[in-house]
Design a protein around this motif. Structure first.
Motif, PDB file in Angstrom:
ATOM      1  N   ASN A  74       0.829  -1.211   0.000  1.00  0.00           N
ATOM      2  CA  ASN A  74       0.000   0.000   0.000  1.00  0.00           C
ATOM      3  C   ASN A  74       0.863   1.261   0.000  1.00  0.00           C
ATOM      4  OD1 ASN A  74      -2.420  -1.490   0.100  1.00  0.00           O
ATOM      5  ND2 ASN A  74      -2.297  -1.643   2.318  1.00  0.00           N
ATOM      6  N   PRO A  75       1.759   1.404  -0.979  1.00  0.00           N
ATOM      7  CA  PRO A  75       2.652   2.564  -0.997  1.00  0.00           C
ATOM      8  C   PRO A  75       1.863   3.862  -1.130  1.00  0.00           C
ATOM      9  CG  PRO A  75       2.734   1.414  -3.102  1.00  0.00           C
ATOM     10  CD  PRO A  75       1.923   0.562  -2.177  1.00  0.00           C
ATOM     11  N   GLU A  76       2.362   4.904  -0.461  1.00  0.00           N
ATOM     12  CA  GLU A  76       1.615   6.156  -0.395  1.00  0.00           C
ATOM     13  C   GLU A  76       1.432   6.810  -1.754  1.00  0.00           C
ATOM     14  OE1 GLU A  76       3.478   5.076   1.923  1.00  0.00           O
ATOM     15  OE2 GLU A  76       2.167   5.204   3.667  1.00  0.00           O
ATOM     16  N   TYR A  77       2.390   6.599  -2.672  1.00  0.00           N
ATOM     17  CA  TYR A  77       2.208   7.230  -3.969  1.00  0.00           C
ATOM     18  C   TYR A  77       1.084   6.571  -4.751  1.00  0.00           C
ATOM     19  CZ  TYR A  77       5.450   3.437  -5.167  1.00  0.00           C
ATOM     20  OH  TYR A  77       6.076   2.214  -5.273  1.00  0.00           O
ATOM     21  N   HIS A  78       0.550   5.449  -4.241  1.00  0.00           N
ATOM     22  CA  HIS A  78      -0.625   4.830  -4.840  1.00  0.00           C
ATOM     23  C   HIS A  78      -1.857   4.986  -3.957  1.00  0.00           C
ATOM     24  CE1 HIS A  78       1.321   3.228  -8.286  1.00  0.00           C
ATOM     25  NE2 HIS A  78       2.043   2.336  -7.650  1.00  0.00           N
ATOM     26  N   THR A  79      -1.705   5.426  -2.714  1.00  0.00           N
ATOM     27  CA  THR A  79      -2.836   5.458  -1.793  1.00  0.00           C
ATOM     28  C   THR A  79      -3.232   6.872  -1.362  1.00  0.00           C
ATOM     29  OG1 THR A  79      -1.349   5.152   0.105  1.00  0.00           O
ATOM     30  CG2 THR A  79      -2.301   3.174  -0.889  1.00  0.00           C
ATOM     31  N   ARG A  80      -2.308   7.814  -1.285  1.00  0.00           N
ATOM     32  CA  ARG A  80      -2.643   9.186  -0.868  1.00  0.00           C
ATOM     33  C   ARG A  80      -3.144   9.956  -2.086  1.00  0.00           C
ATOM     34  NH1 ARG A  80      -0.255   9.941   4.325  1.00  0.00           N
ATOM     35  NH2 ARG A  80      -1.280  11.965   4.361  1.00  0.00           N
ATOM     36  N   TRP A  81      -4.345   9.626  -2.509  1.00  0.00           N
ATOM     37  CA  TRP A  81      -4.890  10.152  -3.759  1.00  0.00           C
ATOM     38  C   TRP A  81      -5.200  11.644  -3.691  1.00  0.00           C
ATOM     39  CZ3 TRP A  81      -8.730   6.554  -6.800  1.00  0.00           C
ATOM     40  CH2 TRP A  81      -8.028   5.428  -7.249  1.00  0.00           C
ATOM     41  N   TYR A  82      -5.775  12.084  -2.581  1.00  0.00           N
ATOM     42  CA  TYR A  82      -6.210  13.483  -2.545  1.00  0.00           C
ATOM     43  C   TYR A  82      -5.021  14.431  -2.670  1.00  0.00           C
ATOM     44  CZ  TYR A  82      -9.209  17.457  -1.601  1.00  0.00           C
ATOM     45  OH  TYR A  82      -9.896  18.643  -1.738  1.00  0.00           O
ATOM     46  N   LEU A  83      -3.935  14.096  -1.998  1.00  0.00           N
ATOM     47  CA  LEU A  83      -2.736  14.925  -2.096  1.00  0.00           C
ATOM     48  C   LEU A  83      -2.132  14.846  -3.489  1.00  0.00           C
ATOM     49  CD1 LEU A  83      -0.602  16.684  -0.650  1.00  0.00           C
ATOM     50  CD2 LEU A  83       0.577  14.575  -0.044  1.00  0.00           C
ATOM     51  N   LYS A  84      -2.154  13.657  -4.088  1.00  0.00           N
ATOM     52  CA  LYS A  84      -1.461  13.465  -5.363  1.00  0.00           C
ATOM     53  C   LYS A  84      -2.263  13.972  -6.554  1.00  0.00           C
ATOM     54  CE  LYS A  84       0.575   9.882  -8.295  1.00  0.00           C
ATOM     55  NZ  LYS A  84       0.915   8.459  -8.433  1.00  0.00           N
ATOM     56  N   TYR A  85      -3.544  13.617  -6.618  1.00  0.00           N
ATOM     57  CA  TYR A  85      -4.332  13.887  -7.814  1.00  0.00           C
ATOM     58  C   TYR A  85      -5.230  15.123  -7.704  1.00  0.00           C
ATOM     59  CZ  TYR A  85      -3.067   9.114  -9.168  1.00  0.00           C
ATOM     60  OH  TYR A  85      -2.385   7.976  -9.480  1.00  0.00           O
ATOM     61  N   PHE A  86      -5.644  15.484  -6.475  1.00  0.00           N
ATOM     62  CA  PHE A  86      -6.694  16.496  -6.334  1.00  0.00           C
ATOM     63  C   PHE A  86      -6.147  17.893  -6.016  1.00  0.00           C
ATOM     64  CE2 PHE A  86      -8.805  12.521  -5.933  1.00  0.00           C
ATOM     65  CZ  PHE A  86     -10.128  12.706  -6.285  1.00  0.00           C
TER      66      PHE A  86
END
Length: 984
Positions: A74-86
């Motif tokens: 569950n790496p954060e660059y795949h799980t912390r979506w709001y920070l990454k994509y939004f």
């Protein structure tokens, strides 16, 4: 010379390799008891103890020969979506309440943040039970509504319909909700224990550590001065030195880690309990215990530490004689399984490899601990409180908003705003984006961001990386199956046999429309379902007859030439399935509407002739099949899977999916048992995969975006025991797949534009690869898929160079061979075929010296011994049957080979030392064996990404220039005992 492996294997299509595993690799649960200095009994509860697989399981230990499974879960660059994509982008946020009056938030954004620039909708549903993420494909012609997104997330009924939130400040609150999932950075305790110390007071009272302990600290990270430290501090004082003057700190794969070292924390001679030290280490979820002394001395137990907060202990021992570290893991019983499993024995002579392995293990362990009831219940209460508080704050403002804007709550989710309010909307969007970008910058400055995670530590070659198999394939593929290294493909223009780099050969013309096929090399059979509707039938062909036709260049066969190959009573069939473990019997279940036909083929493996033998029986094998019985179901099945019983005598089962349920049907009696009922309005069945844990059958039931693991217990009086089990678990995919493939330790989900890779034992995500216009072609052996564009890569770049340029969301291809086709009809958009070698995924690099159905390739290579211009027969890729066969025959010999060192080669001596911070270094040793055991040898070229190495790192042979003949590894094969050794 040719060897045929067909006798003792229990699986020809690698069901035993794909889906046979054991949770014993992750330790056994024990009640650990110890006594204190006064003799009082100390109970620490039940802990799962990992000390490497036990000796009784060393004959067959999946995933432990080559360390292909060392990944952050569950790496954060795949799980912390709001920070990454939004954040920093225009997106929509909605608020509503479900049927139980619980508030929820929904965030939706249209993003193309991947190397393939594939637009996708990312959506996050925030509820008190946690966050649910889903990625939906974008279509310029089909709009997506909020209602359809929530329906895909199984939220169909509302107490209050969702409304859009326009205020930019909502981004701050949603970022706080996402931070409840866990920290990006970690703090681990490090406790020094001298030989003979058995209580926590003794261990915490050590003022200094030994020389070996100092070397261990130096291996973990850098010594930093706390005063004035601006990075992640892990709860330590960086202003007044109240928690010591120095500490150990490192950055691993983008994560900042602060170590609370017992000998560096303040020491008090008056306080025997060393409360200041226990205050930090006792409140760490994970603690490393470095224990001095010999293996025979009393070992550390978690019961020696009085802490209700620490859930994981990593016991480290250093051996001066061989300069190695030994690792042992204690996990509190409630902590879910987490990887990677320890090797057997858990001894590391490569210090950098040990560091990387341990840090991955501990990070995964802390993440797993957050899912225990102790932490998940607290997190759920906090999340519920935050969501309700935010809902109460926002609802009064939402009632004041113009009703025209609220109509967008069920409007299409579009990247542009309505024209009627363009100016006002543009101003709001500008402020929305500005605030989001400022939040993202502030988060990154605090060290809580994931910006650097995606580009860190991807220099190693990952096991799921693809290789280009055939470029510019012009036909639409209906189905396919691997035949050795070749691919038998059914297209709209006929049936073709494709091999990498060679012209394709047409086997059947387009009058024979194959919709489903199985190539069974060990049985010399091709089973195929042709046509559709009332005209569909099951055909069986001999592979040897097809191969003979290719070699003699006979006329391409048509449907009318195959009349003798029809199986009787199969007219109108719409589906069939075969058993994966056919040691003595091939079983085929044929579905004709709601009727199931059981057909078997008996054979004697000991008397079977090679497929190329002229003494083979008649060209059509139809007479070898016999009809057994007929079973009637209530509805036509959509999915069928055969499940082997423990005895194979009247206890084999058939898993069928129809309506809203999965059922188990007894093959002998026809009795039906409910396995799983699906409580949703719409059901999209994907797969039912049979897996075998320690010999007991289980099923991975895949439907919609859900994957359920259900264990089918040993049969009792003819009936399977289907009941809830502690082993059962489920997880959700981030996208709805159309196909799921199991290749232990991984399970891969294929969607229209991505491959999602998770672990079988716990469902944790390890990687997501974006692939445009993806179509899974075949997966029973190597995995083949089709895509419109090159995935990325260059044939003259090393894997390290390639990975440094590649996003973690992008598959990497290393070679682009041309695949000229003999017949091209019409102008069809060309696509490329790619292959993921199964041996890379499962961690085995063994092959068989069999010839390809197509003409052999000749490769000229000059070796150091002066041998040149050797004809190299391109060997068949490994079938599922033979991997288990070869592994079982050579396990003991291979283990013996692994213990025989060989002097380093000149190239290895010149290899530069990898910096300590760089993860996954490409290191390994070359093994050898005594020359008197080599009876004959066969040199095979290193091509199409098949890496054969018996070293602990599967990437050892991937460092050189792959286009250079001098960097090809060659394979020595003993023809007496099938020992296979690789030399570079």
């Amino acid at each position: 010379l040719m060897k045929y492996f067909y006798s003792s294997s229990v699986s020809e299509d690698l069901g035993c390799r794909r889906g046979e595993f054991s949770r014993k690799h992750y330790g056994s649960v024990e009640l650990l008891i110890s006594s204190d200095a006064d003799g009082a009994i100390q109970r620490a509860g039940r802990f799962r103890v990992e000390n490497g697989p036990s000796g009784e399981n060393r004959d067959y230990t999946p995933g432990t020969w080559h360390r292909t499974d060392v990944h952050l879960e569950n790496p954060e660059y795949h799980t912390r979506w709001y920070l990454k994509y939004f954040l920093g982008k225009v997106h929509q946020n909605y608020i509503g309440t479900d049927a139980e009056k619980n508030p929820f938030f929904l965030s939706v954004v249209l993003s193309d943040e991947n190397n393939q620039r594939v637009p996708q909708y990312h959506s996050i549903l925030w509820r008190k039970t946690g966050t649910q993420k889903m990625c939906l494909p974008y279509s310029p012609t089909k709009t997506l509504s909020v209602k359809s997104i929530l329906s895909a997330m199984s939220l169909d009924k509302f107490e209050k319909s969702p409304r859009e939130i326009f205020h930019p400040e909502i981004q701050k609150d949603l970022l706080v909700l996402e931070e409840q999932e866990g920290s990006v950075n970690f703090k681990f305790g490090v406790l020094y224990a001298k030989d003979g110390q058995l209580t926590d007071d003794e261990m915490f009272s050590n003022e200094t550590g030994s020389e070996s302990f100092q070397r261990f600290l130096h291996l973990l990270g850098d010594t930093i001065t706390l005063k004035g430290w601006t990075g992640y501090r892990g709860g330590l004082d960086t202003k007044n030195d109240t928690t010591g003057t120095c500490s150990i700190y490192t950055v691993f794969q983008g994560h900042e880690i602060m170590f609370h070292v017992s000998t560096m924390l303040p020491y008090s001679r008056e306080n025997k309990q060393q409360v200041e030290r226990k205050r930090h280490i006792g409140n760490d979820i994970v603690t490393i215990v470095f224990q001095e002394g010999e293996e025979s001395s009393p070992a550390f137990k978690p019961s020696m530490i009085r802490s209700h907060f620490t859930h994981i202990f990593a016991l480290v021992r250093y051996n001066k004689q061989n300069d190695s570290y030994r690792l042992k893991i204690f996990s509190e019983e409630s902590v879910p399984l987490f990887g990677p499993p320890l090797p057997s024995p858990p001894v590391f002579t490569n210090h950098q490899e040990f560091r990387d392995f341990m840090l991955v293990k501990l990070i995964n362990g802390e993440k797993a601990t957050l899912e225990t009831p102790t932490f998940s219940q607290k997190r759920q209460r906090t999340l519920d409180m935050l969501i309700r508080s935010l809902y109460q704050d926002l609802m009064p403002d939402l009632h004041k908003v113009n009703n025209m804007l609220n109509r967008r709550s069920f409007s299409d989710v579009l990247p542009e705003s309505p024209k009627s309010t363009r100016k006002k909307e543009e101003a709001r969007q500008a402020e929305f984006v500005r605030l989001g970008q400022a939040l993202k910058l502030k988060t990154a400055a605090k060290g809580d961001g994931t910006a650097n995670l995606a580009t860190t530590s991807f220099c190693k070659k990952e096991p799921w990386e693809s290789q280009s198999f055939c470029s510019n394939f012009p036909h639409e593929i209906v189905c396919a199956d691997s035949w050795g290294p070749s691919l038998l493909v059914s297209t709209d223009a006929g049936i073709f046999l494709i091999d990498d780099g060679q012209p394709s050969v047409q086997v059947f013309d387009k009058t024979l429309q194959i919709k489903q096929m199985h190539v069974l090399e060990a049985l010399d059979l091709l089973v195929a379902r042709t046509d559709k509707g009332k005209d569909s039938r099951l055909f069986v062909f001999r592979l040897s007859a097809i191969q003979k036709g290719i070699e003699t260049k006979q006329t391409i066969r048509s449907k009318y030439d195959c009349r003798e190959n029809k199986l009787e009573r199969t007219k109108g069939c719409h589906l069939y399935a075969i058993n994966t473990h056919h040691g003595n019997e091939l079983r085929i279940i044929v579905a004709i509407r709601n009727k199931l036909l059981l057909v078997t083929k008996k054979y004697n493996p000991g008397n079977r002739l090679p497929s190329s033998s002229p003494l083979s029986s008649s060209e059509s094998p139809v007479e070898e099949f016999q009809y057994i019985r007929e079973i009637c179901l209530s509805d036509p099945p959509v999915i069928m899977t055969l499940v082997d019983g423990p005895t194979g005598d009247s206890d084999n089962m058939i898993c069928v999916a129809y309506r809203h349920q999965f059922d188990l049907v007894n093959e002998s009696t026809g009795e039906c048992y409910r396995l799983h009922h699906i409580e949703t309005n719409k059901v999209n069945f994907v797969a039912a995969i049979d897996v075998y844990e320690d010999g007991e059958a289980g099923l991975l039931l895949c439907y919609n975006y859900v994957c359920q693991y259900r264990k089918v217990y040993p049969f009792n009086g003819g009936s399977p025991l289907i009941q809830p089990s502690a082993y059962d678990f489920h997880f959700s995919w981030n996208q709805v797949p159309y196909a799921v493939v199991c290749a232990f330790p991984y399970i891969l989900a294929f969607t229209t534009d991505s491959i999602e890779i998770r672990l079988v034992v716990n469902g944790n995500l390890v990687h997501t690869a974006v692939v445009p216009e993806l179509q899974l072609v075949a997966s029973r052996s190597d995995i083949y898929f089709k895509a419109t564009a090159a995935v990325s890569g260059s044939s003259d770049s090393s894997s390290k160079e390639m990975s440094s340029r590649s996003s973690p969301e992008t598959l990497t291809a290393y070679e682009m061979p041309e695949c000229p086709l003999s017949s091209l009809e019409g102008d069809v958009p060309c696509k490329n075929l790619y292959k993921i070698p199964l041996s890379n995924l499962v961690g085995r690099s063994v092959e068989r010296p069999l010839k390809s159905p197509l003409a052999p390739k000749v490769i000229t290579a000059t070796t150091s011994s002066g041998i040149a211009s050797l004809a190299v027969t391109h060997s068949l890729s490994l079938s599922r049957m033979e991997i288990k066969e070869i592994a079982s025959r050579t396990r003991k010999e291979l283990l013996g080979l692994l213990d025989e060192p060989i002097p380093k080669t000149q190239s290895a001596q010149k290899q530069k030392k990898v910096p300590r911070r760089q993860s996954d270094p490409k290191q390994g040793a070359v093994r050898s064996t005594s020359s008197d055991r080599i009876i004959s040898s066969s040199f095979e070229s290193y091509s199409e990404g098949h890496h054969h190495s018996t070293s602990s790192d599967p990437n050892t042979l991937a460092n050189g220039d792959e286009s250079s003949p001098s960097s090809y590894p060659f394979q020595l094969i003993s023809l007496y005992d099938e020992d296979i050794i690789d030399l570079k």
